[in-house]
Design a protein around this motif. Structure first.
Motif, PDB file in Angstrom:
ATOM      1  N   UNK A   1       2.192  -1.467 -17.560  1.00 13.54           N
ATOM      2  CA  UNK A   1       3.476  -1.567 -16.565  1.00 13.54           C
ATOM      3  C   UNK A   1       3.413  -2.517 -15.567  1.00 13.54           C
ATOM      4  N   UNK A   2       4.739  -3.434 -15.125  1.00 10.01           N
ATOM      5  CA  UNK A   2       4.109  -3.953 -14.255  1.00 10.01           C
ATOM      6  C   UNK A   2       2.995  -3.468 -12.604  1.00 10.01           C
ATOM      7  N   UNK A   3       2.460  -5.167 -12.760  1.00  5.56           N
ATOM      8  CA  UNK A   3       1.688  -4.134 -11.408  1.00  5.56           C
ATOM      9  C   UNK A   3       1.074  -5.843 -10.650  1.00  5.56           C
ATOM     10  N   UNK A   4       0.809  -5.703  -9.333  1.00  7.99           N
ATOM     11  CA  UNK A   4      -0.043  -6.978  -8.851  1.00  7.99           C
ATOM     12  C   UNK A   4      -1.798  -6.264  -8.524  1.00  7.99           C
ATOM     13  N   UNK A   5      -2.159  -7.118  -8.117  1.00  8.50           N
ATOM     14  CA  UNK A   5      -4.176  -6.742  -7.790  1.00  8.50           C
ATOM     15  C   UNK A   5      -4.177  -7.958  -6.280  1.00  8.50           C
ATOM     16  N   UNK A   6      -4.404  -7.493  -5.529  1.00  8.22           N
ATOM     17  CA  UNK A   6      -4.755  -7.824  -4.126  1.00  8.22           C
ATOM     18  C   UNK A   6      -6.055  -7.961  -4.372  1.00  8.22           C
ATOM     19  N   UNK A   7      -6.922  -9.478  -3.966  1.00  7.49           N
ATOM     20  CA  UNK A   7      -8.615  -9.628  -4.077  1.00  7.49           C
ATOM     21  C   UNK A   7      -9.145  -9.835  -1.961  1.00  7.49           C
ATOM     22  N   UNK A   8      -9.797  -9.711  -1.756  1.00  7.45           N
ATOM     23  CA  UNK A   8     -10.136  -9.861  -0.109  1.00  7.45           C
ATOM     24  C   UNK A   8     -11.514 -10.285  -0.484  1.00  7.45           C
ATOM     25  N   UNK A   9     -12.546 -11.426   0.415  1.00  3.92           N
ATOM     26  CA  UNK A   9     -13.801 -11.433   0.473  1.00  3.92           C
ATOM     27  C   UNK A   9     -13.559 -12.812   0.706  1.00  3.92           C
ATOM     28  N   UNK A  10     -15.174 -13.073   0.837  1.00  4.67           N
ATOM     29  CA  UNK A  10     -15.908 -14.162   1.057  1.00  4.67           C
ATOM     30  C   UNK A  10     -16.042 -15.939   0.061  1.00  4.67           C
TER      31      UNK A  10
ATOM     32  N   UNK B   1     -17.859 -19.914  -5.727  1.00  3.96           N
ATOM     33  CA  UNK B   1     -17.882 -18.434  -6.300  1.00  3.96           C
ATOM     34  C   UNK B   1     -17.460 -17.634  -4.878  1.00  3.96           C
ATOM     35  N   UNK B   2     -16.757 -16.879  -5.110  1.00  2.34           N
ATOM     36  CA  UNK B   2     -15.927 -15.322  -4.599  1.00  2.34           C
ATOM     37  C   UNK B   2     -16.478 -14.720  -4.621  1.00  2.34           C
ATOM     38  N   UNK B   3     -17.236 -13.688  -3.419  1.00  2.00           N
ATOM     39  CA  UNK B   3     -17.717 -12.535  -3.578  1.00  2.00           C
ATOM     40  C   UNK B   3     -16.142 -11.304  -3.478  1.00  2.00           C
ATOM     41  N   UNK B   4     -16.374  -9.925  -3.720  1.00  4.91           N
ATOM     42  CA  UNK B   4     -14.191  -9.863  -3.417  1.00  4.91           C
ATOM     43  C   UNK B   4     -15.540  -8.534  -2.627  1.00  4.91           C
ATOM     44  N   UNK B   5     -15.246  -8.117  -0.915  1.00  8.01           N
ATOM     45  CA  UNK B   5     -15.507  -7.095  -0.102  1.00  8.01           C
ATOM     46  C   UNK B   5     -14.479  -6.532  -0.515  1.00  8.01           C
ATOM     47  N   UNK B   6     -13.023  -6.384  -0.827  1.00  9.96           N
ATOM     48  CA  UNK B   6     -12.130  -4.904  -0.497  1.00  9.96           C
ATOM     49  C   UNK B   6     -10.623  -5.641  -1.595  1.00  9.96           C
ATOM     50  N   UNK B   7      -9.685  -4.510  -1.919  1.00 10.72           N
ATOM     51  CA  UNK B   7      -8.913  -5.178  -2.992  1.00 10.72           C
ATOM     52  C   UNK B   7      -8.403  -3.872  -3.309  1.00 10.72           C
ATOM     53  N   UNK B   8      -7.089  -4.395  -3.685  1.00 10.10           N
ATOM     54  CA  UNK B   8      -6.245  -2.873  -3.602  1.00 10.10           C
ATOM     55  C   UNK B   8      -5.055  -3.457  -4.585  1.00 10.10           C
ATOM     56  N   UNK B   9      -4.396  -2.599  -5.587  1.00  9.68           N
ATOM     57  CA  UNK B   9      -3.476  -3.231  -6.654  1.00  9.68           C
ATOM     58  C   UNK B   9      -2.524  -1.727  -6.613  1.00  9.68           C
ATOM     59  N   UNK B  10      -1.454  -2.396  -7.460  1.00  9.89           N
ATOM     60  CA  UNK B  10       0.450  -1.259  -7.487  1.00  9.89           C
ATOM     61  C   UNK B  10       0.254  -1.248  -8.816  1.00  9.89           C
TER      62      UNK B  10
ATOM     63  N   UNK C   1       6.683   2.033  -6.075  1.00  9.71           N
ATOM     64  CA  UNK C   1       5.773   1.624  -6.102  1.00  9.71           C
ATOM     65  C   UNK C   1       5.725   2.699  -6.535  1.00  9.71           C
ATOM     66  N   UNK C   2       4.560   2.809  -7.828  1.00 10.64           N
ATOM     67  CA  UNK C   2       4.392   4.247  -8.370  1.00 10.64           C
ATOM     68  C   UNK C   2       2.883   4.593  -8.300  1.00 10.64           C
ATOM     69  N   UNK C   3       2.519   3.793  -8.494  1.00 17.10           N
ATOM     70  CA  UNK C   3       0.744   4.081  -7.606  1.00 17.10           C
ATOM     71  C   UNK C   3       0.247   3.102  -6.564  1.00 17.10           C
ATOM     72  N   UNK C   4      -0.909   3.357  -6.192  1.00 14.97           N
ATOM     73  CA  UNK C   4      -1.511   2.444  -4.935  1.00 14.97           C
ATOM     74  C   UNK C   4      -3.375   2.807  -5.211  1.00 14.97           C
ATOM     75  N   UNK C   5      -4.162   1.929  -5.412  1.00 15.58           N
ATOM     76  CA  UNK C   5      -4.875   1.840  -5.665  1.00 15.58           C
ATOM     77  C   UNK C   5      -5.897   1.119  -4.540  1.00 15.58           C
ATOM     78  N   UNK C   6      -6.967   1.555  -3.761  1.00 10.21           N
ATOM     79  CA  UNK C   6      -7.617   0.216  -3.020  1.00 10.21           C
ATOM     80  C   UNK C   6      -9.058   0.603  -3.408  1.00 10.21           C
ATOM     81  N   UNK C   7      -9.933  -1.244  -3.517  1.00 10.23           N
ATOM     82  CA  UNK C   7     -11.167  -1.288  -3.339  1.00 10.23           C
ATOM     83  C   UNK C   7     -10.931  -1.203  -5.768  1.00 10.23           C
ATOM     84  N   UNK C   8     -10.106  -1.136  -5.882  1.00 10.70           N
ATOM     85  CA  UNK C   8     -10.133  -1.615  -7.982  1.00 10.70           C
ATOM     86  C   UNK C   8     -10.883  -2.454  -8.445  1.00 10.70           C
ATOM     87  N   UNK C   9     -11.605  -3.532  -6.736  1.00  9.80           N
ATOM     88  CA  UNK C   9     -12.686  -4.059  -8.017  1.00  9.80           C
ATOM     89  C   UNK C   9     -13.897  -3.327  -8.085  1.00  9.80           C
ATOM     90  N   UNK C  10     -13.653  -2.461  -7.439  1.00 10.38           N
ATOM     91  CA  UNK C  10     -15.456  -1.244  -7.829  1.00 10.38           C
ATOM     92  C   UNK C  10     -15.869  -1.102  -9.655  1.00 10.38           C
TER      93      UNK C  10
END
Length: 151
Positions: A20-29, A38-47, A60-69
């Motif tokens: 299904x259509x989705x978007x994920x965003x990653x945050x880090x250093x 070299x990207x190290x992800x510290x947090x992330x979210x997805x819908x 949206x039908x679904x939201x999650x945080x920390x999807x990188x785990x």
């Protein structure tokens, strides 16, 4: 940010898949090693969206945080690193992906993205909360998310 919400209805649910259509965003250093970022992800979210009509309404039908785990767990179980790198290819374009075993290029057997439009970086959200505020969630889906979060 990985944006898989710009397709047509035919691009999703093909061949019986549950895409299904989705978007994920990653945050880090990042740090620069051998000319690569070299990207190290510290947090992330997805819908996720129900369908392409919901994308247009930003409902949206679904939201999650920390999807990188989950990516970290899968990579660790396979003896791989989960950190992605921005790699300049010999053709002169940038790829976001995983380094190959020789650290000379990206691993073509793992998920990678070709990067475009540097100007779009300025438009990205600065936190998962800011990202979440861009969308409204279906009421039933929101109740399910809150119940799952409270468990």
């Amino acid at each position: 940010m990985q944006d898989d919400s710009r397709g047509n209805e035919d691009d999703y649910y093909e061949d019986g898949t549950s895409g299904s259509p989705s978007i994920e965003v990653y945050f880090g250093i990042y740090e620069v090693k051998k000319g690569n970022y070299i990207l190290t992800t510290t947090d992330s979210a997805g819908i996720k969206f129900f369908d392409t009509d919901a994308v247009k309404k930003k409902k949206i039908s679904y939201y999650s945080r920390g999807v990188f785990e989950s990516d970290k767990r899968i990579a660790k179980s396979q003896g791989r690193v989960a950190e992605k790198s921005v790699i300049l290819t010999k053709n002169g374009y940038y790829v976001l992906g995983y380094m190959d075993k020789n650290n000379g290029s990206y691993d073509r057997h793992r998920y990678f993205c070709i990067l475009y439009n540097k100007s779009d970086i300025k438009k990205l959200p600065s936190s998962p909360e800011e990202f979440r505020k861009q969308f409204k969630m279906d009421k039933k889906a929101e109740q399910e998310r809150i119940a799952e979060q409270n468990r």
